[in-house]
Scaffold this active site. Structure first.
Site, PDB file in Angstrom:
ATOM      1  N   THR A  27      11.945  -7.179 -10.477  1.00 37.29           N
ATOM      2  CA  THR A  27      11.472  -8.638 -10.801  1.00 37.29           C
ATOM      3  C   THR A  27      10.188  -8.842  -9.965  1.00 37.29           C
ATOM      4  O   THR A  27      10.164  -8.739  -8.650  1.00 37.29           O
ATOM      5  CB  THR A  27      12.727  -9.509 -10.287  1.00 37.29           C
ATOM      6  OG1 THR A  27      13.674  -9.096 -11.286  1.00 37.29           O
ATOM      7  CG2 THR A  27      12.392 -10.916 -10.557  1.00 37.29           C
ATOM      8  N   GLN A  36      -7.802  -0.918   3.534  1.00 37.93           N
ATOM      9  CA  GLN A  36      -8.682  -1.567   4.451  1.00 37.93           C
ATOM     10  C   GLN A  36      -9.713  -2.189   4.020  1.00 37.93           C
ATOM     11  O   GLN A  36     -10.702  -2.593   4.962  1.00 37.93           O
ATOM     12  CB  GLN A  36      -9.007  -0.264   5.624  1.00 37.93           C
ATOM     13  CG  GLN A  36      -7.688  -0.119   6.395  1.00 37.93           C
ATOM     14  CD  GLN A  36      -7.248  -0.841   7.505  1.00 37.93           C
ATOM     15  OE1 GLN A  36      -7.907  -1.941   7.877  1.00 37.93           O
ATOM     16  NE2 GLN A  36      -5.759  -0.985   7.568  1.00 37.93           N
ATOM     17  N   GLY A  85       0.865  -1.078   0.194  1.00 35.77           N
ATOM     18  CA  GLY A  85      -0.184   0.069  -0.018  1.00 35.77           C
ATOM     19  C   GLY A  85       0.868   1.259  -0.021  1.00 35.77           C
ATOM     20  O   GLY A  85       0.561   2.158  -0.747  1.00 35.77           O
ATOM     21  N   THR A  86       1.987   1.412   0.826  1.00 37.82           N
ATOM     22  CA  THR A  86       2.780   2.334   0.856  1.00 37.82           C
ATOM     23  C   THR A  86       3.271   2.725  -0.608  1.00 37.82           C
ATOM     24  O   THR A  86       3.365   3.947  -1.029  1.00 37.82           O
ATOM     25  CB  THR A  86       3.840   2.091   1.953  1.00 37.82           C
ATOM     26  OG1 THR A  86       3.520   1.698   3.052  1.00 37.82           O
ATOM     27  CG2 THR A  86       4.706   3.432   2.044  1.00 37.82           C
ATOM     28  N   ASN A 119      -8.318   3.652   8.372  1.00 39.96           N
ATOM     29  CA  ASN A 119      -7.559   2.445   9.244  1.00 39.96           C
ATOM     30  C   ASN A 119      -7.699   2.528  10.741  1.00 39.96           C
ATOM     31  O   ASN A 119      -7.516   1.722  11.462  1.00 39.96           O
ATOM     32  CB  ASN A 119      -6.097   2.429   8.806  1.00 39.96           C
ATOM     33  CG  ASN A 119      -5.528   3.747   8.875  1.00 39.96           C
ATOM     34  OD1 ASN A 119      -6.024   4.762   8.182  1.00 39.96           O
ATOM     35  ND2 ASN A 119      -4.380   3.663   9.402  1.00 39.96           N
ATOM     36  N   SER A 172      -3.579  -4.092  -0.811  1.00 42.99           N
ATOM     37  CA  SER A 172      -2.494  -4.669  -0.060  1.00 42.99           C
ATOM     38  C   SER A 172      -2.619  -6.137   0.276  1.00 42.99           C
ATOM     39  O   SER A 172      -3.995  -6.097   0.829  1.00 42.99           O
ATOM     40  CB  SER A 172      -2.101  -3.699   0.925  1.00 42.99           C
ATOM     41  OG  SER A 172      -0.889  -4.485   1.587  1.00 42.99           O
ATOM     42  N   ALA A 173      -1.971  -7.044   0.371  1.00 46.55           N
ATOM     43  CA  ALA A 173      -2.335  -8.541   0.821  1.00 46.55           C
ATOM     44  C   ALA A 173      -2.258  -8.564   2.237  1.00 46.55           C
ATOM     45  O   ALA A 173      -2.836  -9.294   2.713  1.00 46.55           O
ATOM     46  CB  ALA A 173      -1.251  -9.331  -0.071  1.00 46.55           C
ATOM     47  N   HIS A 174      -1.479  -7.926   3.087  1.00 47.53           N
ATOM     48  CA  HIS A 174      -1.365  -8.385   4.310  1.00 47.53           C
ATOM     49  C   HIS A 174      -2.210  -7.899   5.356  1.00 47.53           C
ATOM     50  O   HIS A 174      -2.421  -8.443   6.409  1.00 47.53           O
ATOM     51  CB  HIS A 174       0.120  -7.744   4.795  1.00 47.53           C
ATOM     52  CG  HIS A 174       0.449  -6.516   5.139  1.00 47.53           C
ATOM     53  ND1 HIS A 174       0.244  -6.131   6.720  1.00 47.53           N
ATOM     54  CD2 HIS A 174       0.713  -5.213   4.423  1.00 47.53           C
ATOM     55  CE1 HIS A 174       0.529  -4.796   6.454  1.00 47.53           C
ATOM     56  NE2 HIS A 174       0.442  -4.439   5.087  1.00 47.53           N
ATOM     57  N   CYS A 181       2.242   3.010  12.293  1.00 41.97           N
ATOM     58  CA  CYS A 181       3.465   3.948  11.885  1.00 41.97           C
ATOM     59  C   CYS A 181       3.654   4.742  12.983  1.00 41.97           C
ATOM     60  O   CYS A 181       4.832   5.265  13.223  1.00 41.97           O
ATOM     61  CB  CYS A 181       3.252   4.657  10.596  1.00 41.97           C
ATOM     62  SG  CYS A 181       2.539   3.573   9.328  1.00 41.97           S
TER      63      CYS A 181
HETATM   64  C1  LIG Z   1      -5.273   2.930   4.811  1.00 39.92           C
HETATM   65  C2  LIG Z   1      -3.945   2.268   4.724  1.00 39.92           C
HETATM   66  N1  LIG Z   1      -3.045   2.648   3.494  1.00 39.92           N
HETATM   67  C3  LIG Z   1      -1.792   2.220   3.469  1.00 39.92           C
HETATM   68  C4  LIG Z   1      -1.183   1.377   4.215  1.00 39.92           C
HETATM   69  C5  LIG Z   1       0.166   0.882   3.957  1.00 39.92           C
HETATM   70  O1  LIG Z   1       0.030  -0.332   3.362  1.00 39.92           O
HETATM   71  P1  LIG Z   1       1.251  -1.281   3.346  1.00 39.92           P
HETATM   72  O2  LIG Z   1       1.661  -1.795   4.790  1.00 39.92           O
HETATM   73  O3  LIG Z   1       0.944  -2.559   2.305  1.00 39.92           O
HETATM   74  O4  LIG Z   1       2.322  -0.651   2.685  1.00 39.92           O
HETATM   75  C6  LIG Z   1      -2.098   0.980   5.310  1.00 39.92           C
HETATM   76  C7  LIG Z   1      -1.386  -0.110   6.542  1.00 39.92           C
HETATM   77  O5  LIG Z   1      -1.331   0.105   7.388  1.00 39.92           O
HETATM   78  C8  LIG Z   1      -3.192   1.302   5.632  1.00 39.92           C
HETATM   79  O6  LIG Z   1      -3.844   1.037   6.543  1.00 39.92           O
END
Ligand SMILES: Cc1ncc(COP(=O)(O)O)c(C=O)c1O
Length: 376
Positions: free
Chosen positions: A231, A173, A69-70, A147, A193-195, A322
């Site tokens: 890659t 989210q 996501g970042t 989030n 995002s997958a995690h 974070c």
């Molecule tokens: C709303 C939101 N955007 C972006 C991210 C960042 O995603 P990633 O951990 O996959 O970099 C998060 C993760 O906490 C999130 O909650």
């Protein structure tokens, strides 16, 4: 250990791991290689891309894999302004994740126009406010759901209010938890995002609507149709698709389970802990998040709530992972009008489909005891 921080990350689903293993062991070919091993990897990557695209009502060519996501947020904002030159102005919501806020600030430092969309006391953006930015040279970035509070934003209404702006939504989210339909939402860009859905860490994707002339932010290779060099991590991509498929297939029943637990937590907290404010509304909120804060927080040491929960083996958060560990108040609660002390002393419980009612009861009991002790 009771894990109630599923908005920060989730456990890898065993079945997802099983699907990933062959791509970590014997099938280690590079998806860009032209010999058989490479072609096998390419087939797996493209199958995963098609699967993820279908789950969000998109075309496979609209999905570009990233490291998460970042990266997706950074790349979309930066490329729209700089590499692709699509816009001159970036407008971001005040409660966006730092992975949106920080690149927007950086672009402002580089000379791009920058504005912030405020939220109301419930943490919702106003489509009327968004209407002010209805301009084809503007990128509007508003998250699908927050989030920290779980509040779901009215993306379709925002799109209707600003039909000519380029619209990005951070759906990290929501993807796999509630419907994310790119056509219905009317978005130009999305981040997933997958995690957060029991997939592996380090893999995500950008949705880039067909027809947009998108130029890579990360360069140095022709992968991902020249949209993101590097890659392709085949095992992670396969794991992402597996997690997404399993989440969407079971979405209704998992959401019902989590919502029941969160509503139970809401009730128990309201009846057992005095002077608590619930920041997650019952309507327009994700099924798995409950955010609470304490209006008398000035008399409390907010950070110790999480530490005392941790000592009891319960993992909860005070918002974005974070900023945990630092004494920064939550920018989300601050934007909603809460005081700095209250924004520092919030607690977020976030469930998963594996969370049980006993987990919730144990956590609420512990929190009630801790609050009683802290309040002396
Ligand atoms: C709303 C939101 N955007 C972006 C991210 C960042 O995603 P990633 O951990 O996959 O970099 C998060 C993760 O906490 C999130 O909650």
């Amino acid at each position: 250990m009771i894990y109630l921080d599923n908005s920060a990350t989730t456990a890898l689903d065993e079945a997802v791991l099983e699907e990933m293993l062959p791509w970590l062991r014997s099938e280690y070919g590079n998806a860009s290689s032209i010999y058989a091993m490479g072609r096998t990897a390419r087939v797996a990557v493209e199958r995963a891309r098609s699967e993820i695209a279908a789950l969000m009502n998109a075309h496979p060519a609209e999905i570009t894999f990233t490291s998460g996501g970042t990266e997706s947020n950074n790349s979309i904002l930066t490329s729209a302004c700089r590499e692709s030159g699509l816009v001159d102005r970036v407008v971001v919501g005040s409660i966006e994740h730092h992975a949106v806020l920080a690149p927007a600030e950086e672009l402002a430092r580089q000379g791009f126009a920058h504005a912030i969309l405020p939220v109301d006391a419930h943490g919702r953006y106003s489509p009327e406010e968004a209407r002010r930015y209805d301009d084809p040279r503007t990128l509007l970035s508003v998250m699908h759901a927050n989030n920290e509070t779980g509040v779901i934003q009215a993306i379709e209404e925002i799109r209707a209010a600003a039909p000519s702006a380029l619209l990005h939504t951070d759906a990290v989210q929501t993807f796999g938890k509630i419907s994310v339909d790119a056509q219905q939402l009317g978005i130009d860009f999305a981040t997933i995002s997958a995690h957060k859905i029991h997939g592996p860490k380090g893999i995500g994707a950008m949705f880039i609507r067909k027809g947009i002339d998108y130029k890579a932010h990360q360069v140095g290779g022709g992968q991902e149709r020249n949209r993101r060099a590097g890659t392709e991590p085949v095992a992670l991509i396969v794991g992402f698709a597996a997690a997404a498929r399993r989440s969407v297939e079971c979405m209704q029943e998992r959401a019902a389970h989590m919502r029941q637990l969160i509503e139970h937590a809401r009730q128990s907290i309201s009846t057992t802990i005095p002077n608590v404010r619930v920041n997650t509304p019952e309507a327009h909120s994700l099924p798995h998040i409950l955010n609470i804060s304490f209006p008398d927080a000035a008399q409390l040491d907010g950070e110790s709530i999480l530490q005392l929960m941790d000592i009891r083996g319960i993992a909860v958060s005070n918002g974005s992972a974070c900023v945990s560990g630092s004494l920064q108040p939550s920018h989300v609660l601050s934007a909603m009008g809460r005081s700095a002390a209250e924004s520092r002393a919030a607690v977020r419980l976030s469930a998963s489909w594996t969370t049980t009612r006993t987990d919730i009861d144990t956590a609420v009991d512990a929190l009630a005891t801790i609050m009683r002790d802290l309040r002396g």
